[in-house]
Motif scaffolding. Structure first.
Motif, mmCIF file in Angstrom:
data_model
loop_
_atom_site.group_PDB
_atom_site.id
_atom_site.type_symbol
_atom_site.label_atom_id
_atom_site.label_comp_id
_atom_site.label_asym_id
_atom_site.label_seq_id
_atom_site.Cartn_x
_atom_site.Cartn_y
_atom_site.Cartn_z
ATOM 1 N N UNK A 159 0.828 -1.199 0.000
ATOM 2 C CA UNK A 159 0.000 0.000 0.000
ATOM 3 C C UNK A 159 0.866 1.255 0.000
ATOM 4 N N UNK A 160 2.102 1.132 0.477
ATOM 5 C CA UNK A 160 3.024 2.257 0.386
ATOM 6 C C UNK A 160 3.283 2.573 -1.084
ATOM 7 N N UNK A 161 3.516 1.497 -1.840
ATOM 8 C CA UNK A 161 3.710 1.673 -3.271
ATOM 9 C C UNK A 161 2.494 2.346 -3.895
ATOM 10 N N UNK A 162 1.301 1.901 -3.481
ATOM 11 C CA UNK A 162 0.087 2.453 -4.068
ATOM 12 C C UNK A 162 -0.009 3.954 -3.810
ATOM 13 N N UNK A 196 -9.078 -3.586 -3.344
ATOM 14 C CA UNK A 196 -10.044 -3.878 -2.272
ATOM 15 C C UNK A 196 -11.216 -2.910 -2.361
ATOM 16 N N UNK A 197 -12.430 -3.455 -2.404
ATOM 17 C CA UNK A 197 -13.623 -2.615 -2.423
ATOM 18 C C UNK A 197 -14.046 -2.146 -3.804
ATOM 19 N N UNK A 198 -13.240 -2.413 -4.824
ATOM 20 C CA UNK A 198 -13.608 -2.004 -6.192
ATOM 21 C C UNK A 198 -14.320 -3.145 -6.918
ATOM 22 N N UNK A 199 -15.219 -2.797 -7.822
ATOM 23 C CA UNK A 199 -15.918 -3.793 -8.652
ATOM 24 C C UNK A 199 -16.415 -4.956 -7.782
ATOM 25 N N UNK A 200 -17.192 -4.594 -6.761
ATOM 26 C CA UNK A 200 -17.513 -5.541 -5.694
ATOM 27 C C UNK A 200 -18.274 -6.772 -6.178
ATOM 28 N N UNK A 201 -18.947 -6.672 -7.309
ATOM 29 C CA UNK A 201 -19.719 -7.817 -7.810
ATOM 30 C C UNK A 201 -18.838 -8.853 -8.500
ATOM 31 N N UNK A 202 -17.584 -8.501 -8.778
ATOM 32 C CA UNK A 202 -16.766 -9.332 -9.677
ATOM 33 C C UNK A 202 -15.651 -10.078 -8.937
ATOM 34 N N UNK A 203 -15.398 -11.277 -9.387
ATOM 35 C CA UNK A 203 -14.341 -12.122 -8.825
ATOM 36 C C UNK A 203 -12.972 -11.503 -9.120
ATOM 37 N N UNK A 204 -12.166 -11.317 -8.054
ATOM 38 C CA UNK A 204 -10.787 -10.869 -8.217
ATOM 39 C C UNK A 204 -9.881 -12.080 -7.996
ATOM 40 N N UNK A 211 -24.574 -9.796 3.662
ATOM 41 C CA UNK A 211 -25.281 -10.316 4.836
ATOM 42 C C UNK A 211 -25.434 -9.245 5.915
ATOM 43 N N UNK A 212 -24.929 -8.044 5.655
ATOM 44 C CA UNK A 212 -25.102 -6.949 6.614
ATOM 45 C C UNK A 212 -23.907 -6.709 7.518
ATOM 46 N N UNK A 213 -22.831 -7.470 7.312
ATOM 47 C CA UNK A 213 -21.647 -7.283 8.145
ATOM 48 C C UNK A 213 -20.883 -6.032 7.721
ATOM 49 N N UNK A 214 -20.136 -5.442 8.654
ATOM 50 C CA UNK A 214 -19.220 -4.360 8.320
ATOM 51 C C UNK A 214 -17.805 -4.906 8.362
ATOM 52 N N UNK A 215 -16.979 -4.480 7.390
ATOM 53 C CA UNK A 215 -15.571 -4.878 7.356
ATOM 54 C C UNK A 215 -14.741 -3.610 7.466
ATOM 55 N N UNK A 216 -13.906 -3.542 8.505
ATOM 56 C CA UNK A 216 -13.266 -2.258 8.828
ATOM 57 C C UNK A 216 -12.361 -1.765 7.709
ATOM 58 N N UNK A 217 -11.579 -2.686 7.082
ATOM 59 C CA UNK A 217 -10.662 -2.188 6.051
ATOM 60 C C UNK A 217 -11.434 -1.655 4.843
ATOM 61 N N UNK A 218 -12.620 -2.217 4.583
ATOM 62 C CA UNK A 218 -13.444 -1.690 3.497
ATOM 63 C C UNK A 218 -13.994 -0.319 3.894
ATOM 64 N N UNK A 219 -14.524 -0.220 5.137
ATOM 65 C CA UNK A 219 -15.045 1.074 5.610
ATOM 66 C C UNK A 219 -13.975 2.163 5.538
ATOM 67 N N UNK A 220 -12.725 1.780 5.815
ATOM 68 C CA UNK A 220 -11.639 2.761 5.891
ATOM 69 C C UNK A 220 -10.860 2.890 4.578
ATOM 70 N N UNK A 221 -11.301 2.164 3.534
ATOM 71 C CA UNK A 221 -10.648 2.271 2.226
ATOM 72 C C UNK A 221 -9.219 1.749 2.213
ATOM 73 N N UNK A 222 -8.929 0.795 3.104
ATOM 74 C CA UNK A 222 -7.571 0.253 3.175
ATOM 75 C C UNK A 222 -7.489 -1.103 2.481
ATOM 76 N N UNK A 223 -6.248 -1.511 2.196
ATOM 77 C CA UNK A 223 -5.997 -2.875 1.764
ATOM 78 C C UNK A 223 -6.187 -3.789 2.977
#
Lengths: 279, 279
Positions: free
Chosen positions: B4-7, B42-50, B145-157
């Motif tokens: 993520x530093x590189x990013x 992470x968090x992009x194109x959420x419907x698609x298999x990465x 399913x309604x769960x929250x994922x912190x790295x997604x909420x915070x836009x992190x890897x």
């Protein structure tokens, strides 16, 4: 009052009576019916479904049915008797609900007043019996998968706790969820979630794992029912909803009269655990 | 070296490029192909298999196939290219494996020597591409399913760690399992086991939860790849096998030349996450 303390008054051990994991449900029922077996049923007749009991006057039966429907994890309903009858034909032949449980609990106005091993003097024509699934059934599946369960290894009753997880009220019935606890390594805890998810009729997946304080358990070494077991540093306590929950609801609802089994002292049926998980 | 530093060297954010959870796999591929998008997916194109990538000379392909077969949790194989081809027709149309990943890693003799965003100068006729399932796919099901994922909420890897869990060796490939970690409350951890069990093709159920030290993680706030996230007092860290595991195996096998994606910087395919779990 601790159910296993009561059991220790018994002179006859399961082994004395020829009872073991290999026994049938009928073997255990007949040993209880004869009055010789007063102990808990953890680890006995391992192939057979064991059930929690709530025996209530007809006037409370509607409320209790709704309570079970609203709280399927602690109260998975496997059978309901006709009023006044001491049989549950769907669950067992040769069954006498007045005598086939090793130890009962009699409740008056929400107080536990007696722990008899026989109900002949107490039976009434208006009593309806509710049979609820028990975690001993999924233990069979966990053991079959190669897991070790400490209370089974040590011949103890499972540890049970009142929590701060509320149940959904129905009529007079309300109160906290009661849970069983088994210490497991993380990989086994994950497998146990997978395995117990398959059998919602015997409490399904765990309701909690990890820190006991998060569900209101102050001292994990002091269960409210059953026996404490060690939790090692590489283990997590894993908690499942428990069919003793109605006893907390009965203590809260304070009905004039009702009967339950004593925690861990179950009715053993003729149904096979391996037939669960197919609905 | 932290991916993520590189990013963060990238001038263009996903939002600048019009990329979001609602993008298609092709949108992300074209943004990477143009050279404008260098960030994690992470968090992009959420419907698609990465997918995770390992791009190896043909002479190592047999060993690597066996390594994947023996280690299906970290290495669930979703696609394998023909030698020298930069397409994976089963996974995406309009695909150029030489350019459609935001950031690659080039390895020589087990050492990471470059993190290019394009492979045109490095491509060889003997390269075989392996595409492995990625935990971003099951995140879609957890969020649904309604769960929250912190790295997604915070836009992190997502945070990734090398563990002391060994993989099963195959030919030259061996090494420790790499895992992703998500902090969850116990009830969500239990639901996450249930949900991710359904999709073995994207790592399946967790491999561990609770104490990180039990799988050899010394400092949970210092991931080996990706970004650290807070773990609150009412949460458990939950660990899943990760498709970065082959990068640890490549570091151990020290092949003269190979290429992977940079952790978290995935190839986004045309397959839909909702179509997983049906095999």
């Amino acid at each position: 009052m601790n159910a296993s303390t009561a059991a220790s008054f018994s002179v006859m051990t399961p082994a004395d009576l020829g009872l073991s994991a290999a026994s049938t449900g009928r073997d255990v029922r007949l040993a209880a019916r004869s009055g010789g077996f007063l102990g808990h049923t953890s680890g006995l007749a391992a192939e057979y479904v064991q059930v929690n009991l709530a025996i209530l006057p007809t006037e409370l039966a509607g409320d209790f049915l709704r309570y079970c429907q609203r709280n399927p994890k602690p109260c998975p309903l496997l059978g309901v008797s006709e009023p006044g009858e001491w049989t549950l034909p769907d669950l067992a032949e040769d069954l006498d609900l007045r005598a086939d449980v090793p130890r009962y609990r009699v409740w008056r106005h929400g107080e536990l007043v007696a722990e008899p091993s026989d109900l002949h003097g107490l039976w009434r024509k208006d009593l309806v019996t509710f049979a609820l699934g028990c975690s001993f059934s999924f233990e069979h599946a966990l053991l079959a998968d190669g897991m070790r369960l400490r209370h089974v290894d040590e011949g103890r009753n499972v540890a049970m706790y009142r929590t701060n997880i509320p149940t959904r009220a129905a009529g007079v019935f309300h109160g906290p969820m009661v849970v069983t606890m088994r210490p497991l390594k993380a990989a086994d805890a994950i497998r146990a979630v997978q395995i117990t998810t398959r059998t919602p009729e015997v409490h399904g997946a765990p309701v909690h794992l990890g820190d006991p304080a998060l569900i209101g358990i102050r001292d994990i070494m002091k269960p409210d029912y059953g026996d404490a077991v060690e939790i090692r540093s590489d283990e997590l306590p894993v908690f499942w909803a428990c069919g003793v929950t109605p006893q907390a609801a009965i203590a809260a609802a304070k009905p004039a009269f009702c009967i339950t089994h004593a925690p861990g002292h179950m009715l053993v049926t003729d149904r096979l655990n391996q037939q669960l998980g197919r609905s």
